[in-house]
Design an enzyme around this catalytic site. Structure first.
Site, PDB file in Angstrom:
ATOM      1  N   HIS A  62       7.090  31.635  69.309  1.00  0.00           N
ATOM      2  CA  HIS A  62       8.224  31.481  68.382  1.00  0.00           C
ATOM      3  C   HIS A  62       9.256  32.593  68.547  1.00  0.00           C
ATOM      4  O   HIS A  62       9.037  33.736  68.158  1.00  0.00           O
ATOM      5  CB  HIS A  62       7.686  31.471  66.938  1.00  0.00           C
ATOM      6  CG  HIS A  62       8.714  31.121  65.922  1.00  0.00           C
ATOM      7  ND1 HIS A  62       8.946  29.825  65.493  1.00  0.00           N
ATOM      8  CD2 HIS A  62       9.588  31.892  65.237  1.00  0.00           C
ATOM      9  CE1 HIS A  62       9.906  29.831  64.595  1.00  0.00           C
ATOM     10  NE2 HIS A  62      10.320  31.068  64.419  1.00  0.00           N
ATOM     11  N   HIS A 180      13.794  22.810  60.831  1.00  0.00           N
ATOM     12  CA  HIS A 180      14.027  24.189  60.412  1.00  0.00           C
ATOM     13  C   HIS A 180      13.111  24.626  59.277  1.00  0.00           C
ATOM     14  O   HIS A 180      12.393  25.606  59.397  1.00  0.00           O
ATOM     15  CB  HIS A 180      15.502  24.448  60.056  1.00  0.00           C
ATOM     16  CG  HIS A 180      15.714  25.867  59.612  1.00  0.00           C
ATOM     17  ND1 HIS A 180      15.803  26.213  58.283  1.00  0.00           N
ATOM     18  CD2 HIS A 180      15.775  27.025  60.315  1.00  0.00           C
ATOM     19  CE1 HIS A 180      15.923  27.543  58.205  1.00  0.00           C
ATOM     20  NE2 HIS A 180      15.925  28.048  59.415  1.00  0.00           N
ATOM     21  N   HIS A 207       9.288  25.945  60.397  1.00  0.00           N
ATOM     22  CA  HIS A 207       9.071  27.060  59.469  1.00  0.00           C
ATOM     23  C   HIS A 207       8.462  26.495  58.187  1.00  0.00           C
ATOM     24  O   HIS A 207       8.829  25.400  57.752  1.00  0.00           O
ATOM     25  CB  HIS A 207      10.397  27.740  59.120  1.00  0.00           C
ATOM     26  CG  HIS A 207      11.060  28.443  60.266  1.00  0.00           C
ATOM     27  ND1 HIS A 207      12.169  27.957  60.893  1.00  0.00           N
ATOM     28  CD2 HIS A 207      10.766  29.611  60.882  1.00  0.00           C
ATOM     29  CE1 HIS A 207      12.543  28.802  61.851  1.00  0.00           C
ATOM     30  NE2 HIS A 207      11.699  29.805  61.871  1.00  0.00           N
ATOM     31  N   GLU A 210       7.707  30.683  54.071  1.00  0.00           N
ATOM     32  CA  GLU A 210       7.915  32.037  54.585  1.00  0.00           C
ATOM     33  C   GLU A 210       8.000  33.050  53.440  1.00  0.00           C
ATOM     34  O   GLU A 210       7.411  34.121  53.517  1.00  0.00           O
ATOM     35  CB  GLU A 210       9.218  32.029  55.402  1.00  0.00           C
ATOM     36  CG  GLU A 210       9.603  33.338  56.023  1.00  0.00           C
ATOM     37  CD  GLU A 210      10.782  33.189  56.985  1.00  0.00           C
ATOM     38  OE1 GLU A 210      11.359  32.077  57.083  1.00  0.00           O
ATOM     39  OE2 GLU A 210      11.123  34.189  57.642  1.00  0.00           O
ATOM     40  N   ASP A 309       9.215  36.065  66.598  1.00  0.00           N
ATOM     41  CA  ASP A 309      10.418  35.559  65.943  1.00  0.00           C
ATOM     42  C   ASP A 309      11.618  36.072  66.750  1.00  0.00           C
ATOM     43  O   ASP A 309      11.435  36.588  67.865  1.00  0.00           O
ATOM     44  CB  ASP A 309      10.472  35.998  64.467  1.00  0.00           C
ATOM     45  CG  ASP A 309      11.079  34.913  63.581  1.00  0.00           C
ATOM     46  OD1 ASP A 309      11.840  34.077  64.094  1.00  0.00           O
ATOM     47  OD2 ASP A 309      10.785  34.902  62.374  1.00  0.00           O
TER      48      ASP A 309
HETATM   49  C1  BEZ Z   1      21.937  25.246  56.726  1.00  0.00           C
HETATM   50  O1  BEZ Z   1      22.245  24.073  56.564  1.00  0.00           O
HETATM   51  O2  BEZ Z   1      22.335  25.893  57.678  1.00  0.00           O
HETATM   52  C2  BEZ Z   1      21.040  25.896  55.727  1.00  0.00           C
HETATM   53  C3  BEZ Z   1      20.643  25.231  54.602  1.00  0.00           C
HETATM   54  C4  BEZ Z   1      19.820  25.844  53.697  1.00  0.00           C
HETATM   55  C5  BEZ Z   1      19.365  27.121  53.925  1.00  0.00           C
HETATM   56  C6  BEZ Z   1      19.750  27.776  55.064  1.00  0.00           C
HETATM   57  C7  BEZ Z   1      20.579  27.191  55.981  1.00  0.00           C
HETATM   58 FE   FE2 Z   2      11.834  31.786  63.021  1.00  0.00          FE
END
Ligand code: BEZ
Ligand code: FE2
Length: 406
Positions: A62, A180, A207, A210, A309
């Site tokens: 990662h 994400h 993820h 976290e 990371d």
């Molecule tokens: C984004 O769309 O980039 C995003 C949304 C929520 C938390 C962090 C990033």
């Molecule tokens: Fe990460």
């Protein structure tokens, strides 16, 4: 064909003396030194280095290369403070992040013995670096975004990035999918991307849990994420629950990153579904996320890796720095046993999680090697893992698919 030997060779968790490995792109034979040189008299015999230990190449599952320009921009100490700074600075940081800078980051990994890494690609800006770097790269095309008006665009951009990465599938790039997080991806496109990965038998990285703030938001739509979502996205409730998120990956073993805030229930589910975890000790410390209880993973037989990371939440991509941090973070665990576990995590387990025929010195596996040198001969063999972690910054030699790169 070549033959490599070392004072000790790390095979199936043991350090064997007077062993040797015959290899081309793959490992041809592993055995006693005398037997191997007699069996392959024509092979080129590499000189044995003093106090050397031969490991399979390490795998960092990662890393985010696209943020390799961060040094003193992003704010550390608290997850939400960090996230605000990411939103503020990510366009600038990624716009100055050239392929050359990303290749330097890959070089730092290489020098610490990393022969394979999992690149989490948010924008596709790291594809050229991943194609050019000598390492094998599992290229996790990441889906992020939850604006209901933009879902079709977000998804088609994701698919487009995925398609682009497939053009390099022959160049040591293995196309894969990343989700994400539970809070940043709309459940409808999450489902589409996970279904796409399941149908095409692609690896998934995601993820998960976290920070304490993430847990509060997903459980109760409360906590530090509330004002973050109200400020940036005019949103006052979480769009998904922890259970819904985890269930999405049922039947498809997924590599979850962090999981620091996962409780007994989530860990049991992760174990039942044969999911795995990427543990990033320094990132978790720098962003104030806490300690992942790796002893609980052990009890549930959940395989985990130790990963760096990105430089967005770390000060180096050197795997030995990460392993030393893991020794410090898990201060209550017996240090020698922990060291052996950590070495296993970044070799055999990490390669297995990425479904690679690597990470083990055995006939038929890829000839990826990281050769390190201890400062002197080890007095006890059962401390070699610990001494490797404590005394190594850079490897002395490194091979990928039989080719010597260091
Ligand atoms: C984004 O769309 O980039 C995003 C949304 C929520 C938390 C962090 C990033
Ligand atoms: Fe990460």
């Amino acid at each position: 064909m070549k033959i490599i030997t070392a004072e000790y060779i790390y095979i199936d968790g043991e350090y064997l003396k007077e062993y040797a490995v015959a290899f081309e792109e793959k490992i041809i034979a592993v055995g006693r030194y005398q037997d191997i040189i007699e069996q392959y008299p024509e092979a080129q015999l590499m000189k044995q280095l003093p106090h050397s230990v031969l490991y399979p190449g390490f795998t960092n599952t990662h890393v985010h290369l696209e943020f390799s320009t961060n040094r003193t921009t992003l704010k550390y100490g608290d997850f939400i403070t960090w996230l605000y700074s990411v939103i503020e600075d990510r366009n600038h940081l990624s716009s100055i992040c050239t392929t050359e800078i990303m290749l330097e980051a890959c070089r730092e990994m290489l020098e610490s013995g990393i022969t394979t890494f999992g690149a989490i690609s948010s924008m596709g800006l790291d594809l050229d670096a991943c194609v050019e770097t000598p390492q094998r790269v599992v290229y996790f095309n990441e889906l992020i975004g939850h604006n209901p008006q933009k879902l079709d665009t977000l998804y088609s951009e994701f698919l487009h990035r995925y398609e682009s990465s497939t053009h390099y599938a022959g160049h040591n790039v293995i196309p894969a999918v990343a989700i994400h997080s539970p809070y940043s991806v709309h459940p409808s496109i999450r489902k589409k991307a996970v279904t796409f990965a399941k149908e095409n038998d692609l690896l998934i990285s995601a993820h998960f849990l976290e920070s304490e703030a993430e847990r509060q938001w997903l459980d109760h739509s409360k906590g530090d994420f509330k004002s973050f979502f109200e400020n940036f996205f005019d949103q006052s409730r979480a769009l998904t629950t922890i259970d819904e998120y985890l269930a999405e990956f049922d039947g498809h073993p997924t590599h979850f990153t962090h999981c620091v805030q996962a409780g007994e229930k989530e860990l049991k589910k992760i174990a039942e579904e044969n999911h795995t975890i990427a543990h990033c000790p320094r990132s978790n410390r720098y962003l104030g996320c806490g300690r992942l209880a790796i002893e609980k993973l052990d009890k549930l037989d959940i395989p985990f890796t130790v990963a760096t990371d990105g430089l967005s939440s770390n000060n180096s991509l050197n795997l030995f720095d990460e392993l030393r941090a893991a020794l410090m973070m898990h201060g209550d665990l017996e240090i020698s046993k922990l060291s052996r576990q950590l070495i296993n995590a970044v070799t055999r387990d990490a390669a297995k999680i990425l479904k690679l025929n690597a990470g083990t010195i055995r006939e038929g596996y890829k000839a990826d090697f990281a050769l390190i040198q201890l400062p002197e001969d080890p007095k006890q063999e059962d401390e070699i893992a610990l001494w490797t972690i404590l005394h190594t910054d850079k490897v002395s030699q490194l091979y990928i698919k039989g080719e010597q790169l260091i």
